[in-house]
Design a protein around this motif. Structure first.
Motif, PDB file in Angstrom:
ATOM      1  N   PRO A 160     -26.594  85.688  18.258  1.00 34.61           N
ATOM      2  CA  PRO A 160     -27.514  84.908  19.094  1.00 34.61           C
ATOM      3  C   PRO A 160     -26.771  83.913  19.982  1.00 34.61           C
ATOM      4  CG  PRO A 160     -27.451  83.996  16.890  1.00 34.61           C
ATOM      5  CD  PRO A 160     -26.582  85.229  16.862  1.00 34.61           C
ATOM      6  N   VAL A 161     -27.505  83.362  20.900  1.00 36.13           N
ATOM      7  CA  VAL A 161     -27.013  82.213  21.656  1.00 36.13           C
ATOM      8  C   VAL A 161     -27.318  80.966  20.831  1.00 36.13           C
ATOM      9  CG1 VAL A 161     -27.454  80.756  23.682  1.00 36.13           C
ATOM     10  CG2 VAL A 161     -27.244  83.236  23.950  1.00 36.13           C
ATOM     11  N   ILE A 162     -26.331  80.118  20.695  1.00 37.81           N
ATOM     12  CA  ILE A 162     -26.549  78.818  20.046  1.00 37.81           C
ATOM     13  C   ILE A 162     -26.430  77.779  21.155  1.00 37.81           C
ATOM     14  CG2 ILE A 162     -25.708  77.175  18.333  1.00 37.81           C
ATOM     15  CD1 ILE A 162     -24.516  79.631  16.817  1.00 37.81           C
ATOM     16  N   PHE A 163     -27.588  77.241  21.535  1.00 40.61           N
ATOM     17  CA  PHE A 163     -27.620  76.295  22.656  1.00 40.61           C
ATOM     18  C   PHE A 163     -27.621  74.877  22.122  1.00 40.61           C
ATOM     19  CE2 PHE A 163     -30.268  73.575  25.395  1.00 40.61           C
ATOM     20  CZ  PHE A 163     -29.511  73.604  26.546  1.00 40.61           C
ATOM     21  N   LEU A 164     -26.662  74.106  22.565  1.00 42.89           N
ATOM     22  CA  LEU A 164     -26.651  72.714  22.138  1.00 42.89           C
ATOM     23  C   LEU A 164     -26.689  71.832  23.372  1.00 42.89           C
ATOM     24  CD1 LEU A 164     -24.320  70.488  20.432  1.00 42.89           C
ATOM     25  CD2 LEU A 164     -23.041  72.313  21.473  1.00 42.89           C
ATOM     26  N   ASP A 165     -27.689  70.979  23.399  1.00 43.74           N
ATOM     27  CA  ASP A 165     -27.929  70.099  24.532  1.00 43.74           C
ATOM     28  C   ASP A 165     -27.411  68.721  24.147  1.00 43.74           C
ATOM     29  OD1 ASP A 165     -28.827  69.442  26.990  1.00 43.74           O
ATOM     30  OD2 ASP A 165     -30.951  69.323  26.455  1.00 43.74           O
ATOM     31  N   MET A 166     -26.370  68.258  24.839  1.00 41.23           N
ATOM     32  CA  MET A 166     -25.705  67.027  24.406  1.00 41.23           C
ATOM     33  C   MET A 166     -26.249  65.815  25.166  1.00 41.23           C
ATOM     34  SD  MET A 166     -21.953  68.682  24.219  1.00 41.23           S
ATOM     35  CE  MET A 166     -21.202  67.711  22.942  1.00 41.23           C
ATOM     36  N   HIS A 167     -26.694  64.854  24.394  1.00 43.64           N
ATOM     37  CA  HIS A 167     -27.302  63.652  24.971  1.00 43.64           C
ATOM     38  C   HIS A 167     -26.657  62.388  24.423  1.00 43.64           C
ATOM     39  CE1 HIS A 167     -30.988  65.451  26.807  1.00 43.64           C
ATOM     40  NE2 HIS A 167     -30.692  66.423  25.960  1.00 43.64           N
ATOM     41  N   GLY A 188     -31.620  76.657  19.318  1.00 47.05           N
ATOM     42  CA  GLY A 188     -31.472  75.551  20.257  1.00 47.05           C
ATOM     43  C   GLY A 188     -31.671  74.220  19.566  1.00 47.05           C
ATOM     44  N   PHE A 189     -30.845  73.251  19.874  1.00 44.96           N
ATOM     45  CA  PHE A 189     -31.054  71.903  19.349  1.00 44.96           C
ATOM     46  C   PHE A 189     -30.385  70.895  20.265  1.00 44.96           C
ATOM     47  CE2 PHE A 189     -27.428  73.830  17.258  1.00 44.96           C
ATOM     48  CZ  PHE A 189     -26.430  72.886  17.417  1.00 44.96           C
ATOM     49  N   ALA A 190     -30.758  69.633  20.106  1.00 47.56           N
ATOM     50  CA  ALA A 190     -30.151  68.569  20.899  1.00 47.56           C
ATOM     51  C   ALA A 190     -29.290  67.702  19.993  1.00 47.56           C
ATOM     52  CB  ALA A 190     -31.231  67.717  21.562  1.00 47.56           C
ATOM     53  N   PHE A 191     -28.145  67.325  20.507  1.00 49.27           N
ATOM     54  CA  PHE A 191     -27.227  66.485  19.756  1.00 49.27           C
ATOM     55  C   PHE A 191     -27.166  65.131  20.473  1.00 49.27           C
ATOM     56  CE2 PHE A 191     -22.584  66.311  18.001  1.00 49.27           C
ATOM     57  CZ  PHE A 191     -23.000  65.477  16.992  1.00 49.27           C
ATOM     58  N   GLU A 192     -27.690  64.107  19.831  1.00 48.50           N
ATOM     59  CA  GLU A 192     -27.688  62.747  20.388  1.00 48.50           C
ATOM     60  C   GLU A 192     -26.509  62.026  19.757  1.00 48.50           C
ATOM     61  OE1 GLU A 192     -29.859  61.337  22.531  1.00 48.50           O
ATOM     62  OE2 GLU A 192     -31.549  62.728  22.596  1.00 48.50           O
ATOM     63  N   THR A 193     -25.496  61.694  20.577  1.00 39.58           N
ATOM     64  CA  THR A 193     -24.216  61.315  19.968  1.00 39.58           C
ATOM     65  C   THR A 193     -23.871  59.830  19.996  1.00 39.58           C
ATOM     66  OG1 THR A 193     -22.900  61.687  21.972  1.00 39.58           O
ATOM     67  CG2 THR A 193     -23.300  63.593  20.560  1.00 39.58           C
ATOM     68  N   GLY A 194     -24.648  59.013  20.684  1.00 36.61           N
ATOM     69  CA  GLY A 194     -24.336  57.583  20.688  1.00 36.61           C
ATOM     70  C   GLY A 194     -24.800  56.931  21.968  1.00 36.61           C
ATOM     71  N   GLN A 195     -24.364  55.680  22.177  1.00 32.55           N
ATOM     72  CA  GLN A 195     -24.823  54.926  23.341  1.00 32.55           C
ATOM     73  C   GLN A 195     -24.169  55.450  24.625  1.00 32.55           C
ATOM     74  OE1 GLN A 195     -23.864  50.679  23.432  1.00 32.55           O
ATOM     75  NE2 GLN A 195     -25.913  50.265  24.207  1.00 32.55           N
ATOM     76  N   GLY A 206     -24.960  66.405  30.159  1.00 33.17           N
ATOM     77  CA  GLY A 206     -25.343  65.751  31.410  1.00 33.17           C
ATOM     78  C   GLY A 206     -26.606  66.317  32.031  1.00 33.17           C
ATOM     79  N   ILE A 207     -27.545  66.802  31.220  1.00 27.79           N
ATOM     80  CA  ILE A 207     -28.861  67.174  31.769  1.00 27.79           C
ATOM     81  C   ILE A 207     -29.548  65.889  32.236  1.00 27.79           C
ATOM     82  CG2 ILE A 207     -30.196  67.079  29.615  1.00 27.79           C
ATOM     83  CD1 ILE A 207     -31.613  69.681  30.526  1.00 27.79           C
ATOM     84  N   HIS A 208     -29.158  64.779  31.625  1.00 28.28           N
ATOM     85  CA  HIS A 208     -29.504  63.452  32.128  1.00 28.28           C
ATOM     86  C   HIS A 208     -28.247  62.864  32.775  1.00 28.28           C
ATOM     87  CE1 HIS A 208     -32.881  63.441  28.969  1.00 28.28           C
ATOM     88  NE2 HIS A 208     -33.395  63.662  30.163  1.00 28.28           N
ATOM     89  N   GLY A 209     -28.391  62.418  34.018  1.00 28.19           N
ATOM     90  CA  GLY A 209     -27.218  62.026  34.795  1.00 28.19           C
ATOM     91  C   GLY A 209     -26.491  60.791  34.315  1.00 28.19           C
ATOM     92  N   ASN A 210     -27.111  60.007  33.430  1.00 29.78           N
ATOM     93  CA  ASN A 210     -26.433  58.817  32.901  1.00 29.78           C
ATOM     94  C   ASN A 210     -25.830  59.100  31.527  1.00 29.78           C
ATOM     95  OD1 ASN A 210     -28.984  59.092  31.751  1.00 29.78           O
ATOM     96  ND2 ASN A 210     -29.266  56.898  31.450  1.00 29.78           N
ATOM     97  N   GLU A 211     -25.574  60.399  31.232  1.00 32.08           N
ATOM     98  CA  GLU A 211     -25.092  60.767  29.902  1.00 32.08           C
ATOM     99  C   GLU A 211     -23.894  61.719  29.972  1.00 32.08           C
ATOM    100  OE1 GLU A 211     -28.449  62.235  27.657  1.00 32.08           O
ATOM    101  OE2 GLU A 211     -29.698  60.528  28.232  1.00 32.08           O
ATOM    102  N   PRO A 212     -22.752  61.235  30.497  1.00 33.15           N
ATOM    103  CA  PRO A 212     -21.615  62.146  30.670  1.00 33.15           C
ATOM    104  C   PRO A 212     -20.722  62.350  29.435  1.00 33.15           C
ATOM    105  CG  PRO A 212     -21.093  60.026  31.638  1.00 33.15           C
ATOM    106  CD  PRO A 212     -22.485  59.911  31.081  1.00 33.15           C
ATOM    107  N   SER A 213     -20.996  61.660  28.324  1.00 34.73           N
ATOM    108  CA  SER A 213     -20.070  61.727  27.174  1.00 34.73           C
ATOM    109  C   SER A 213     -19.821  63.153  26.689  1.00 34.73           C
ATOM    110  CB  SER A 213     -20.610  60.903  26.009  1.00 34.73           C
ATOM    111  OG  SER A 213     -20.852  59.586  26.419  1.00 34.73           O
TER     112      SER A 213
END
Ligand SMILES: [Zn+2]
Length: 317
Positions: free
Chosen positions: A133-140, A192-199, A35-42
């Motif tokens: 290490p820290v493994i940062f995953l940014d969920m989108h 660090g990486f971003a995980f784009e999971t769907g609509q 939810g770093i983007h407010g329209n992405e609560p999944s």
């Protein structure tokens, strides 16, 4: 649409920490931010599910698993952002300024949110080492239909870890997107990486995020697959979703939207649809926008907020 509105209001986003489980044994710290983007609560729902699963199973962790909410105010208002994109301000100098400025004097909602996030992650980054290490995953999520993928740098440790998940890896996006949280974590010497999971708001985005998170916890050694009785269910599900998708792709092209462009993507494009150079992809007030390269289309934009119209990527090794 009505359903979506109801759903937005049903979820309580007030706690920034979704959950925090400290393991009995040493290991990496997984920070899942959603939810770093407010329209992405999944990703928030997915993180809750996994935290509950770990607790119910009394699974012992090697390391730590922390789930964080990014942009609380935007989530509460159901918007992508309030004043500025929270995932475009993670430059070292801007973060430094945010840390030094009292919260009452910070001018944008997103910088105030970022300050709160930094208060939690800064001490973790300070104590992280090479070994753990820290493994940062940014969920989108995204506005187009279908697809899931990971946006990563070509760092060896990223590739080794992510190759264990059957999810397409997108390289080189950092050349087109600046000030992202994933790049900041990567620059601190962590992963660090971003995980784009769907609509946005879709059941499949939530399921993909849940399965991906579970597989990441196992791939990173934070939990053992044998400790989760139905782990194959998550693993097989993820595999099935990505079977037909390319494994590794490289960034080729991004269409930049500027204020007043009136950009409109032509309907029907999905992630990883093949496009040919010269193909009509979108329209703006100056006319037709044709593909400048051949490849796969990625993240075609079907929402009002956002400055990236679409990406074109090609398969790579
Ligand atoms: Zn996003």
């Amino acid at each position: 649409m009505e359903k979506l509105e109801e759903k937005k209001q049903l979820i309580d986003y007030s706690d920034r920490i979704i959950g925090d489980i400290q393991g009995d044994y040493p290991g990496p710290t997984i920070i899942a931010m959603a939810g770093i983007h407010g329209n992405e609560p999944s990703g928030i729902e997915a993180t809750k599910h996994i935290l509950k699963k770990i607790k119910d199973n009394k699974t012992s962790l090697h390391g730590r698993f922390l789930g964080l909410i990014g942009n609380i105010q935007a989530l509460q208002e159901g918007k992508r952002f309030i004043d500025e994109d929270m995932n475009r301000i993670w430059f070292t100098s801007i973060l430094d300024k945010i840390r030094r400025t009292p919260i009452a004097e910070i001018l944008t909602a997103e910088r105030r949110e970022t300050k709160k996030v930094l208060e939690i992650v800064d001490p973790i980054l300070e104590s992280a080492g090479n070994e753990n290490p820290v493994i940062f995953l940014d969920m989108h999520t995204f506005s187009a239909e279908d697809g899931l993928f990971v946006i990563s740098t070509r760092d060896e440790r990223n590739i080794t870890l992510l190759a264990q998940l059957s999810v397409p890896l997108i390289f080189g996006i950092e050349k087109a997107l600046h000030g992202t949280a994933l790049k900041y974590f990567q620059n601190t010497g962590n992963i660090g990486f971003a995980f784009e999971t769907g609509q946005h708001f879709s059941a499949s985005a939530r399921k993909n995020a849940t399965a991906g998170l579970m597989c990441l916890l196992v791939a990173s050694g934070v939990i053992s697959a044998s400790d989760i009785d139905d782990f194959p269910r998550y693993y097989d599900y993820l595999n099935a979703q990505t079977e037909a998708l390319p494994h590794k792709v490289e960034f080729l092209y991004k269409h930049i939207i500027e204020p007043g462009d009136e950009f409109e993507m032509r309907p029907g494009f999905k992630n990883f649809d093949k496009v040919k150079k010269g193909q009509w992809l979108a329209t703006d007030r100056h006319g037709k926008i044709l593909a400048q390269r051949s490849g796969f289309v990625l993240m075609p934009l079907y929402q009002d907020q956002g400055e990236d119209g679409f990406f074109i990527v090609e398969e790579c090794d």
